[in-house]
Design a protein around this motif. Sequence first.
Motif, mmCIF file in Angstrom:
data_model
loop_
_atom_site.group_PDB
_atom_site.id
_atom_site.type_symbol
_atom_site.label_atom_id
_atom_site.label_comp_id
_atom_site.label_asym_id
_atom_site.label_seq_id
_atom_site.Cartn_x
_atom_site.Cartn_y
_atom_site.Cartn_z
ATOM 1 N N PRO A 107 39.655 -8.757 -2.152
ATOM 2 C CA PRO A 107 39.807 -10.112 -1.603
ATOM 3 C C PRO A 107 38.475 -10.679 -1.149
ATOM 4 C CG PRO A 107 40.587 -8.444 -0.056
ATOM 5 C CD PRO A 107 40.295 -7.747 -1.336
ATOM 6 N N ALA A 108 38.249 -11.946 -1.472
ATOM 7 C CA ALA A 108 37.012 -12.603 -1.045
ATOM 8 C C ALA A 108 37.106 -12.919 0.438
ATOM 9 C CB ALA A 108 36.798 -13.882 -1.849
ATOM 10 N N GLN A 109 35.992 -12.944 1.101
ATOM 11 C CA GLN A 109 35.999 -13.290 2.500
ATOM 12 C C GLN A 109 36.353 -14.755 2.673
ATOM 13 O OE1 GLN A 109 32.184 -12.137 4.160
ATOM 14 N NE2 GLN A 109 33.134 -10.308 5.014
ATOM 15 N N ALA A 110 37.120 -15.024 3.708
ATOM 16 C CA ALA A 110 37.472 -16.417 3.988
ATOM 17 C C ALA A 110 36.236 -17.210 4.357
ATOM 18 C CB ALA A 110 38.497 -16.471 5.123
ATOM 19 N N LEU A 111 35.344 -16.599 5.136
ATOM 20 C CA LEU A 111 34.111 -17.249 5.563
ATOM 21 C C LEU A 111 32.944 -16.335 5.210
ATOM 22 C CD1 LEU A 111 35.221 -18.474 9.110
ATOM 23 C CD2 LEU A 111 35.168 -19.790 7.002
ATOM 24 N N ASP A 112 32.041 -16.814 4.367
ATOM 25 C CA ASP A 112 30.912 -15.975 3.964
ATOM 26 C C ASP A 112 29.608 -16.405 4.637
ATOM 27 O OD1 ASP A 112 30.207 -18.318 2.671
ATOM 28 O OD2 ASP A 112 30.594 -17.560 0.649
ATOM 29 N N SER A 113 29.725 -17.219 5.679
ATOM 30 C CA SER A 113 28.542 -17.663 6.406
ATOM 31 C C SER A 113 28.585 -17.110 7.818
ATOM 32 C CB SER A 113 28.492 -19.195 6.456
ATOM 33 O OG SER A 113 27.468 -19.635 7.327
ATOM 34 N N SER A 114 27.414 -16.778 8.357
ATOM 35 C CA SER A 114 27.347 -16.235 9.705
ATOM 36 C C SER A 114 27.073 -17.325 10.752
ATOM 37 C CB SER A 114 26.244 -15.171 9.794
ATOM 38 O OG SER A 114 24.984 -15.739 9.473
ATOM 39 N N GLU A 115 26.921 -18.574 10.320
ATOM 40 C CA GLU A 115 26.624 -19.643 11.275
ATOM 41 C C GLU A 115 27.840 -19.968 12.126
ATOM 42 O OE1 GLU A 115 26.370 -23.732 9.739
ATOM 43 O OE2 GLU A 115 26.921 -22.918 7.776
ATOM 44 N N LYS A 116 27.590 -20.361 13.374
ATOM 45 C CA LYS A 116 28.673 -20.816 14.224
ATOM 46 C C LYS A 116 29.140 -22.187 13.760
ATOM 47 C CE LYS A 116 28.211 -18.501 18.685
ATOM 48 N NZ LYS A 116 28.060 -18.717 20.148
ATOM 49 N N LEU A 117 30.456 -22.361 13.728
ATOM 50 C CA LEU A 117 31.041 -23.636 13.329
ATOM 51 C C LEU A 117 31.769 -24.222 14.523
ATOM 52 C CD1 LEU A 117 32.513 -22.616 9.849
ATOM 53 C CD2 LEU A 117 30.307 -23.689 10.322
ATOM 54 N N GLY A 146 31.709 -31.164 14.844
ATOM 55 C CA GLY A 146 30.474 -31.791 14.384
ATOM 56 C C GLY A 146 29.839 -31.079 13.216
ATOM 57 N N SER A 147 30.204 -29.792 12.964
ATOM 58 C CA SER A 147 29.658 -29.077 11.809
ATOM 59 C C SER A 147 30.193 -29.698 10.521
ATOM 60 C CB SER A 147 30.044 -27.592 11.872
ATOM 61 O OG SER A 147 29.504 -26.964 13.006
ATOM 62 N N GLN A 148 29.395 -29.596 9.464
ATOM 63 C CA GLN A 148 29.790 -30.157 8.175
ATOM 64 C C GLN A 148 29.319 -29.244 7.053
ATOM 65 O OE1 GLN A 148 29.077 -34.363 7.445
ATOM 66 N NE2 GLN A 148 28.721 -34.739 9.624
ATOM 67 N N GLY A 149 29.954 -29.398 5.874
ATOM 68 C CA GLY A 149 29.480 -28.698 4.694
ATOM 69 C C GLY A 149 30.468 -27.689 4.132
ATOM 70 N N ALA A 150 29.965 -26.876 3.190
ATOM 71 C CA ALA A 150 30.804 -25.923 2.464
ATOM 72 C C ALA A 150 31.422 -24.874 3.386
ATOM 73 C CB ALA A 150 29.985 -25.237 1.369
ATOM 74 N N SER A 151 30.689 -24.479 4.436
ATOM 75 C CA SER A 151 31.225 -23.479 5.363
ATOM 76 C C SER A 151 32.455 -24.013 6.089
ATOM 77 C CB SER A 151 30.159 -23.068 6.379
ATOM 78 O OG SER A 151 29.080 -22.418 5.743
ATOM 79 N N ALA A 176 43.017 -31.370 5.795
ATOM 80 C CA ALA A 176 42.308 -31.855 4.609
ATOM 81 C C ALA A 176 41.024 -31.042 4.485
ATOM 82 C CB ALA A 176 41.988 -33.339 4.763
ATOM 83 N N VAL A 177 40.791 -30.483 3.300
ATOM 84 C CA VAL A 177 39.588 -29.670 3.089
ATOM 85 C C VAL A 177 38.450 -30.620 2.721
ATOM 86 C CG1 VAL A 177 38.584 -27.735 1.820
ATOM 87 C CG2 VAL A 177 41.030 -27.739 2.353
ATOM 88 N N ASP A 178 37.848 -31.224 3.757
ATOM 89 C CA ASP A 178 36.824 -32.243 3.524
ATOM 90 C C ASP A 178 35.449 -31.847 4.040
ATOM 91 O OD1 ASP A 178 37.226 -32.340 6.248
ATOM 92 O OD2 ASP A 178 37.997 -34.396 6.299
ATOM 93 N N GLY A 179 35.346 -30.627 4.610
ATOM 94 C CA GLY A 179 34.040 -30.162 5.072
ATOM 95 C C GLY A 179 33.569 -30.801 6.361
ATOM 96 N N LYS A 180 34.476 -31.464 7.106
ATOM 97 C CA LYS A 180 34.095 -32.121 8.364
ATOM 98 C C LYS A 180 34.897 -31.517 9.513
ATOM 99 C CE LYS A 180 32.965 -36.485 6.054
ATOM 100 N NZ LYS A 180 33.256 -37.939 5.953
#
Length: 275
Positions: free
Chosen positions: A72-82, A85-90, A106-110
């Motif tokens: 199984p792929a990881q749900a979140l592959d980034s270590s940054e705090k979200l 106000g966070s935006q993007g693919a993470s 809605a999967v809009d990255g916002k």
Amino acid sequence: MATSNSHRADGRAVTPLRPSGRALRGTGGAAVLGTVLLGSAFASGAAQAAPTAPATAPSAVSQAVAPVAPAPAQALDSSEKLRWGSQGASVEQLQSALNDEGASLAVDGKFGPLTHSAVKDYQQSNDLQVDGVVGPETRGSLNGSTPAVSGGGASVPAPASSASSTGQAIVDAARTQMGAAYSWGSSNPGVSFDCSGLTQYAYKQVGIDLPRTSGQQVDAGTQISKSEAQPGDLVVWPGHMGIYAGGDKVVDAGRSPGAVTERTIWGNPTFVSFR
């Protein structure tokens, strides 16, 4: 006396040999003609003529190879705090992971109020700290594993230099508006602000979108102690807030003195961080 001639005259027909009606029986009851076992020959011929039955072909089911399930792929592959106000693919990965847990985002990255609420609901349901911030613990839970830890067992923090530079940039952005008038509900750079309008503006300059009101901003962040506060964090009083500038100073848009100023912190405010 005439001599008996045992030789047949030329041209006389020769009666062909035929087996006697009382044919001899050989072993096993086969008819014998001379030294040939007719029954055995026929039986042998029949046995040789019968085709050998082919081996049963393996079924398609037995030939099929069971597919190997991918890891199984990881749900979140980034270590940054979200956080709010966070935006993007993470954030898109986060929203998809929350939807897998029963949210309807809605999967809009916002990372806005709906995502913030869904994060807090997930944290509440999984016995995590309910702060609306996706750090190592919440990310590890969504990934189905424990968060990454250092040798001492503590969560690995973000590099201090990065957090420090971002915080100082927030302070500097707020300072550019010093002298702007105080006006309730305003967020007009170079002209006027209210307290949460100034904090929203300063954070936006470093790519962090805070909600508009002071109450929403407090809910979106993480409350910390004064000893943990760093430049760029929020300083919060009932009905008012500003930006911590370090050294017991705050940059805020206040009713008094009616403008954006930098001044000494008073009373016993709380501190809220977005680091």
